[in-house]
Design a protein around this motif. Sequence first.
Motif, mmCIF file in Angstrom:
data_model
loop_
_atom_site.group_PDB
_atom_site.id
_atom_site.type_symbol
_atom_site.label_atom_id
_atom_site.label_comp_id
_atom_site.label_asym_id
_atom_site.label_seq_id
_atom_site.Cartn_x
_atom_site.Cartn_y
_atom_site.Cartn_z
ATOM 1 N N LEU A 27 -40.634 7.450 19.472
ATOM 2 C CA LEU A 27 -41.237 7.753 20.769
ATOM 3 C C LEU A 27 -40.882 9.149 21.253
ATOM 4 N N ALA A 28 -39.697 9.618 20.884
ATOM 5 C CA ALA A 28 -39.256 10.948 21.321
ATOM 6 C C ALA A 28 -38.092 11.391 20.456
ATOM 7 N N GLU A 29 -37.867 12.718 20.406
ATOM 8 C CA GLU A 29 -36.716 13.295 19.734
ATOM 9 C C GLU A 29 -35.939 14.132 20.744
ATOM 10 N N LEU A 30 -34.644 13.910 20.810
ATOM 11 C CA LEU A 30 -33.783 14.651 21.724
ATOM 12 C C LEU A 30 -33.038 15.730 20.952
ATOM 13 N N GLN A 31 -33.110 16.939 21.453
ATOM 14 C CA GLN A 31 -32.444 18.058 20.793
ATOM 15 C C GLN A 31 -30.937 17.840 20.766
ATOM 16 N N TRP A 32 -30.340 18.049 19.592
ATOM 17 C CA TRP A 32 -28.893 17.947 19.427
ATOM 18 C C TRP A 32 -28.445 19.145 18.607
ATOM 19 N N ILE A 33 -27.257 19.081 17.989
ATOM 20 C CA ILE A 33 -26.753 20.199 17.207
ATOM 21 C C ILE A 33 -26.794 19.874 15.722
ATOM 22 N N SER A 34 -26.629 20.880 14.914
ATOM 23 C CA SER A 34 -26.492 20.692 13.473
ATOM 24 C C SER A 34 -25.013 20.773 13.127
ATOM 25 N N THR A 35 -24.468 19.733 12.543
ATOM 26 C CA THR A 35 -23.039 19.694 12.231
ATOM 27 C C THR A 35 -22.810 18.960 10.919
ATOM 28 N N GLN A 36 -21.748 19.319 10.234
ATOM 29 C CA GLN A 36 -21.355 18.653 9.000
ATOM 30 C C GLN A 36 -20.318 17.558 9.259
ATOM 31 N N VAL A 37 -19.980 17.343 10.528
ATOM 32 C CA VAL A 37 -18.968 16.337 10.875
ATOM 33 C C VAL A 37 -19.650 14.987 11.089
ATOM 34 N N PRO A 38 -19.278 13.977 10.313
ATOM 35 C CA PRO A 38 -19.913 12.659 10.476
ATOM 36 C C PRO A 38 -19.217 11.809 11.530
ATOM 37 N N TYR A 39 -19.847 10.684 11.844
ATOM 38 C CA TYR A 39 -19.280 9.643 12.691
ATOM 39 C C TYR A 39 -19.002 10.107 14.115
ATOM 40 N N LEU A 40 -19.944 10.855 14.694
ATOM 41 C CA LEU A 40 -19.885 11.203 16.106
ATOM 42 C C LEU A 40 -20.835 10.250 16.834
ATOM 43 N N CYS A 79 -17.913 19.279 23.339
ATOM 44 C CA CYS A 79 -18.928 19.201 24.398
ATOM 45 C C CYS A 79 -19.618 17.842 24.391
ATOM 46 N N LEU A 80 -20.127 17.440 25.555
ATOM 47 C CA LEU A 80 -20.894 16.203 25.690
ATOM 48 C C LEU A 80 -22.339 16.550 26.023
ATOM 49 N N TRP A 81 -23.252 16.097 25.178
ATOM 50 C CA TRP A 81 -24.684 16.311 25.392
ATOM 51 C C TRP A 81 -25.231 15.090 26.117
ATOM 52 N N THR A 82 -25.743 15.308 27.319
ATOM 53 C CA THR A 82 -26.235 14.207 28.142
ATOM 54 C C THR A 82 -27.737 14.351 28.345
ATOM 55 N N TYR A 83 -28.433 13.228 28.321
ATOM 56 C CA TYR A 83 -29.889 13.209 28.452
ATOM 57 C C TYR A 83 -30.270 12.140 29.469
ATOM 58 N N LYS A 97 -42.793 10.910 27.696
ATOM 59 C CA LYS A 97 -43.816 11.905 27.380
ATOM 60 C C LYS A 97 -43.328 13.326 27.671
ATOM 61 N N ASP A 98 -42.355 13.431 28.591
ATOM 62 C CA ASP A 98 -41.817 14.748 28.928
ATOM 63 C C ASP A 98 -40.632 15.070 28.033
ATOM 64 N N LYS A 99 -40.491 16.317 27.660
ATOM 65 C CA LYS A 99 -39.374 16.743 26.830
ATOM 66 C C LYS A 99 -38.094 16.703 27.652
ATOM 67 N N SER A 100 -37.090 15.973 27.150
ATOM 68 C CA SER A 100 -35.819 15.842 27.862
ATOM 69 C C SER A 100 -34.884 16.963 27.437
ATOM 70 N N THR A 101 -34.576 17.855 28.368
ATOM 71 C CA THR A 101 -33.662 18.955 28.084
ATOM 72 C C THR A 101 -32.229 18.468 28.242
ATOM 73 N N PRO A 102 -31.386 18.669 27.237
ATOM 74 C CA PRO A 102 -30.005 18.187 27.357
ATOM 75 C C PRO A 102 -29.214 18.988 28.375
ATOM 76 N N GLN A 103 -28.402 18.310 29.127
ATOM 77 C CA GLN A 103 -27.425 18.943 30.007
ATOM 78 C C GLN A 103 -26.063 18.786 29.335
ATOM 79 N N ILE A 104 -25.314 19.862 29.239
ATOM 80 C CA ILE A 104 -24.095 19.858 28.432
ATOM 81 C C ILE A 104 -22.861 19.938 29.317
ATOM 82 N N LEU A 105 -21.973 18.973 29.130
ATOM 83 C CA LEU A 105 -20.661 19.028 29.766
ATOM 84 C C LEU A 105 -19.740 19.802 28.825
ATOM 85 N N GLU A 106 -19.339 20.990 29.236
ATOM 86 C CA GLU A 106 -18.531 21.839 28.365
ATOM 87 C C GLU A 106 -17.119 21.276 28.208
#
Length: 697
Positions: A599-612, A631-635, A641-650
């Motif tokens: 239904l939708a894809e939420l933008q995240w990061i590219s990482t080689q660290v598993p099990y997050l 960091c915490l990526w919150t959506y 239908k609208d693109k959800s922009t992540p808000q990041i807790l640094e």
Amino acid sequence: MQKITESLLTERGSPKSSKLEQILSLNLSKLCLRCEHLPVTLLSRLCTLQRLDLSGNRLRMFPEALELPELKHLDLSDNQMEDVSSLQALRALEELSLEDNLYITVSDNYKLMVLLPQLRMYNGKDVTATANHLRYVYTDNLRTRIMSVWEKGFSLPRPASADKLTALEEDFVRSAKQQVKFGPSSVSDFTKWRVGVLAAEFFTFQKQQKDQPHTKESTADQDCENVTHLKRKMVVSPVTATKQMPAKKALVPASPVRESPRKSGLRLAAQRENHKHSPHKTSKAPSTSGRSRQDRFNPQPCSSSAKHLLQAENNCPDKKPVCLKIHHVLQCHSKLDSSDDLNTQLWACAFQPSSVGSSRLVATCGGNSVCLIDCEVGLVMKKYKVPGEEFFSLAWTTVLMCCGRGTASQPCSILAAGGKRGVVKLIHPWNNIAYGEFRASRKALSVLRFNPNKGNFLYTGSYDNKIVLWDIGGLDNHYNYKVVQLMSLECSSTPLQLCVPPKAPLSHLLAACDGGLHCYSSQLPTTPTNRWKHREVTFPVYKEEDSEHDYHTVDGLSFLSDDIVASKNYMHRSIYLWSWSQTLAQQPHKNSCVSAVVLAELQWISTQVPYLALSTCPGHSYVVCGDDKGCLWTYHIKNLKDKSTPQILEWPAPHKKAGGPVEGPSINSVTMDPELQYLVALTDRNMVLVWKKEETS
């Protein structure tokens, strides 16, 4: 015989009310009633009725058309009951009394345990273990034998006319009843009845499979064999023979630091408001010999992005946007209670279930300990240690505790935890006692999950690629308990996350594994070797796989609503939101795969660290996932239908009391309480972060 009227019902019901819809308990005992004397239309208005006493009458059966959706306690003692199948409409019934009914047989007793899925007390005795054995283990054995009868001598006719199918079904059911022999002869009547029911269900299932058209295999489906298995970030050694721990062990209360929680909170607030205040000036709390210690970090002032508004507008217009600010950073899983320990990895956290409002008590696990933290004051209230253990997972549930004769059972919160040793520890935090344990696997446990609709049902996933369903039962006032294994599922790889669909909690299970996402259902199996029907859910990113990228590992899984699932594939830059019902409705391909209806894809990061792992808060439509930089990526999912922009807790960059700032670690696990008052994150560097909602003007 007294006629049943509305005035009689209100007179004999409680609490006293002029409306039948408000009656919770009703006494119709000793009125010489027969089945035909019970007016179904009138009694059906008792939609909230929980207790019904019909003892001392002349009932031979219960009105089959009478549905009482909230009825939990029914007394039919001292009647003339013959037909127990008439009770099967009472799906919520938990306690039943049929004493002094001369025509009730042993087989009838077993029938009731199968027909009434919630039944746990029968004639004053706890029958939970026996009932679950009949519903699952005994039934599975019968199904295997029924399938053998089908495969040896039956097949669907071609072409299949209605008359031929009817005749074939009658012949198959009759043959199954004659050929399937299982269990003691004293319950042969029950076995024959159960075989007849299961054989008819199996035949219906075969017809449905034949009628469903087969679709061509999608090019997106990949062969799931030879999957590269990822290792956990710590080395998990095979479990060796260990000394058994005592059955009951008191929790070790964690001693709070000697500074006042109120003063500590003010100091943290001052640091946020005055950036010139040095966090290094806070005095270190002295350690106490022989007691566990909680070490506290001093967070630096949060950046504006760390204090951002999550903008969690809800359907309720009165709710204000949610603002999360860092509240506490704790170091409470240290080896030897050392404040220098930044190596212990923390793996799982969960809030204690609460019947009303928000819960502020969160359980965390990592290293050899389990901690219970009060999120408001930032103190470890209780701590449980097992030398040599390494806890990987935990889960809360609510079970019934019998407080003594003549006293109603009371619900109590139980915490289960497990890890490297393959042993599940059962803890009752309220009474500060670890009352039991049982070995769930000879390999390490990777995940624990309770069924939300059956609090005594516990799923365990382990590194021998198995998922096992256990019934941990309830408790008495002496903490006696009984654990029964109900069934076992073989996986192709290690299960990492388990989810129970809210709309099908007793019939389906989702397993996020090292080698893909798998769905198991308790519909009739198609082969004698599989007791649960199995499908693999595939994702669009599988098309992008090559020699360097394998996206089959699903290390994040949670339901955002009754139908929407949030999942995350290792090394993929997005979090998928997909429809459970639409995905399940698809006809599987030859390799039992179905494509996720994204239904939708939420933008995240590219990482080689598993099990997050990710987490969801369905009540506020939130998805949260940590990254490998702290960091915490919150959506906030307002509209798919609208693109959800992540808000990041640094990352708040806390300072050790005797050193500089700590670099952002990997966030292994996150959780939120249902009201989104608190957000808790665990790191791979022995830190527990607590974020708190603050009201905005």
